[in-house]
Design a protein around this motif. Structure first.
Motif, mmCIF file in Angstrom:
data_model
loop_
_atom_site.group_PDB
_atom_site.id
_atom_site.type_symbol
_atom_site.label_atom_id
_atom_site.label_comp_id
_atom_site.label_asym_id
_atom_site.label_seq_id
_atom_site.Cartn_x
_atom_site.Cartn_y
_atom_site.Cartn_z
ATOM 1 N N TYR A 59 0.847 -1.189 0.000
ATOM 2 C CA TYR A 59 0.000 0.000 0.000
ATOM 3 C C TYR A 59 0.883 1.239 0.000
ATOM 4 C CZ TYR A 59 -3.687 -3.309 1.091
ATOM 5 O OH TYR A 59 -4.557 -4.359 1.042
ATOM 6 N N TYR A 60 0.441 2.242 -0.747
ATOM 7 C CA TYR A 60 1.236 3.456 -0.970
ATOM 8 C C TYR A 60 0.383 4.667 -0.637
ATOM 9 C CZ TYR A 60 4.152 6.770 -3.656
ATOM 10 O OH TYR A 60 4.947 7.811 -4.045
ATOM 11 N N TYR A 61 0.958 5.641 0.096
ATOM 12 C CA TYR A 61 0.174 6.768 0.601
ATOM 13 C C TYR A 61 0.776 8.094 0.108
ATOM 14 C CZ TYR A 61 -1.768 3.105 3.474
ATOM 15 O OH TYR A 61 -2.376 1.945 3.893
ATOM 16 N N PRO A 62 0.332 8.562 -1.077
ATOM 17 C CA PRO A 62 0.906 9.778 -1.656
ATOM 18 C C PRO A 62 0.537 11.030 -0.869
ATOM 19 C CG PRO A 62 -1.012 9.089 -2.912
ATOM 20 C CD PRO A 62 -0.754 8.007 -1.904
ATOM 21 N N GLN A 63 1.440 12.009 -0.925
ATOM 22 C CA GLN A 63 1.232 13.287 -0.268
ATOM 23 C C GLN A 63 1.536 14.419 -1.245
ATOM 24 O OE1 GLN A 63 2.923 13.638 3.780
ATOM 25 N NE2 GLN A 63 3.595 11.513 3.607
ATOM 26 N N LEU A 78 -5.348 6.716 6.885
ATOM 27 C CA LEU A 78 -4.495 7.784 6.380
ATOM 28 C C LEU A 78 -3.936 8.608 7.530
ATOM 29 C CD1 LEU A 78 -6.547 9.179 3.334
ATOM 30 C CD2 LEU A 78 -4.821 7.367 3.351
ATOM 31 N N LYS A 79 -2.658 8.975 7.404
ATOM 32 C CA LYS A 79 -2.034 9.881 8.354
ATOM 33 C C LYS A 79 -2.239 11.326 7.894
ATOM 34 C CE LYS A 79 1.693 6.617 9.534
ATOM 35 N NZ LYS A 79 3.180 6.414 9.546
ATOM 36 N N GLU A 80 -1.899 12.263 8.749
ATOM 37 C CA GLU A 80 -2.030 13.671 8.396
ATOM 38 C C GLU A 80 -1.165 13.989 7.172
ATOM 39 O OE1 GLU A 80 -1.421 18.142 10.355
ATOM 40 O OE2 GLU A 80 -1.098 16.327 11.565
ATOM 41 N N GLY A 81 -1.764 14.635 6.199
ATOM 42 C CA GLY A 81 -1.062 15.004 4.978
ATOM 43 C C GLY A 81 -1.199 14.008 3.852
ATOM 44 N N GLU A 82 -1.613 12.780 4.150
ATOM 45 C CA GLU A 82 -1.811 11.780 3.093
ATOM 46 C C GLU A 82 -3.182 11.975 2.467
ATOM 47 O OE1 GLU A 82 1.001 8.267 5.057
ATOM 48 O OE2 GLU A 82 -1.189 8.175 5.291
#
Length: 345
Positions: A59-63, A78-82
């Motif tokens: 899994y990939y979480y772009p920002q 999701l984390k903050e900014g993702e």
């Protein structure tokens, strides 16, 4: 639902456009988008299927602002900014844009494998249109079209009786100004939307009498920023050719790139730059590495470009849209008389 694929891999120098188009589709057009992308560059692989490989995903979480992000072996909040959760596989992918529905992208080994797995394994019977791209670099002319992984994914989709559109952004300025990215995303999205809405349906079904796929090439030039934008033309494929694609490995002074002729490592004069030849074997004269001579392919003489061809459109700074069928073209000339061969051996 409509899938999209590219052959350039995740966000980075070899894949600078996927994140921007994703943001345009979700924010400007209001489409819901899911993305599955490759973990590595897979240009110039055509419609290949690496049937012996086993593929594992992460899994990939772009920002913001360029789509770089963390990976995870398992799905997580999701984390903050993702901004989203994408899926990263070990090769290439397919993206699915469609208004007001889930838009998904799957990259699986090669672009063609990616499209097929998306259509038949991940979202069976749920996909209306495959969009392959946006590729880094042009995919105009027979030489590039038949080699392109981007178009290979679109052909793979068409052979599964699903319509497809391949989109490529042709490199003209080096480096390409980032100011050209947003207008390129905007025009490509509207071209795709127009083609889909005006595709039409024939009584005989998808495979009988209608276009299987379209090949769209957008030159990345300053006129994208102008009020009038770029002209769009219907085109045919320029039937060109290439010569030597490989060099003797010991002759490579600057190395070669695994990407296409418009990649950041491409030499504008026609060669390639990138890896070194430190591992060349001086005792073996049968060692070769990709080091093509693209002078006549990328910068052809104007007299060699037929009127109405995609090659001429790119040279003029015009967007080309080429309708295609998912088959090799057959010459119109056929033997007269009996269709059955009669030979004396």
């Amino acid at each position: 639902m409509a899938p999209r694929t590219n052959d350039d891999g995740p966000c980075g120098p070899e894949s600078p456009y996927i994140f921007g188009l994703y943001r345009y589709l979700t924010l400007e057009l209001g489409w819901n988008v899911k993305v599955v992308i490759p973990s590595s560059q897979k240009s110039w692989i055509g419609q290949a299927y690496q049937i012996a490989d086993t593929v594992k995903g992460r899994y990939y979480y772009p920002q913001e602002p360029y789509g770089h992000g963390e990976t995870s072996q398992t799905s997580r909040p999701l984390k903050e900014g993702e901004i989203a959760e994408w899926i990263l596989l070990d090769s290439v992918g397919v993206f699915i844009p469609f208004p007001n529905k889930w838009i998904s992208c799957y990259f699986f080994q090669t672009p063609a494998t990616c499209a097929n797995v998306a259509l038949h394994n991940i979202y069976p019977a749920e996909i209306d249109l495959v969009i392959s791209g946006p590729n880094l670099g042009r995919n105009s002319s027979a030489a590039l079209t038949l080699s392109s992984g981007t178009i290979g994914a679109a052909v793979s989709s068409s052979l599964s009786q699903v319509r497809a559109i391949a989109v490529s952004y042709g490199t003209v300025l080096r480096p390409t100004p980032k100011t050209l990215h947003p207008p390129a995303h905007r025009i490509s999205a509207h071209i795709v939307k127009h083609l889909w809405e005006n595709w039409g349906k024939d009584e005989g079904g998808l495979r009988n009498g209608e276009v299987d796929l379209y090949n769209v090439n957008i030159p990345m030039i300053e006129q994208l920023l102008s009020e009038e934008g770029l002209q769009i033309e219907w085109t045919s494929i320029w039937r060109n050719s290439y010569g030597r694609l490989f060099k003797a490995h010991t002759a490579l002074k600057e190395g070669s790139s695994t990407a296409g002729p418009d990649s950041p490592h491409a030499d504008p004069s026609g060669g390639s730059k990138g890896a070194t030849d430190a591992d060349a074997d001086d005792d073996n004269n049968l060692v070769f590495k990709f080091g093509p001579d693209f002078k006549n392919l990328i910068n052809p003489h104007p007299s060699s470009l037929p009127e109405g061809s995609d090659g001429l459109a790119v040279a003029k700074g015009v967007i080309s849209v080429t309708p295609l069928r998912a088959s090799f073209a057959e010459p119109p000339v056929r033997p007269e008389g009996d269709r059955v061969w009669k030979m004396k051996l």
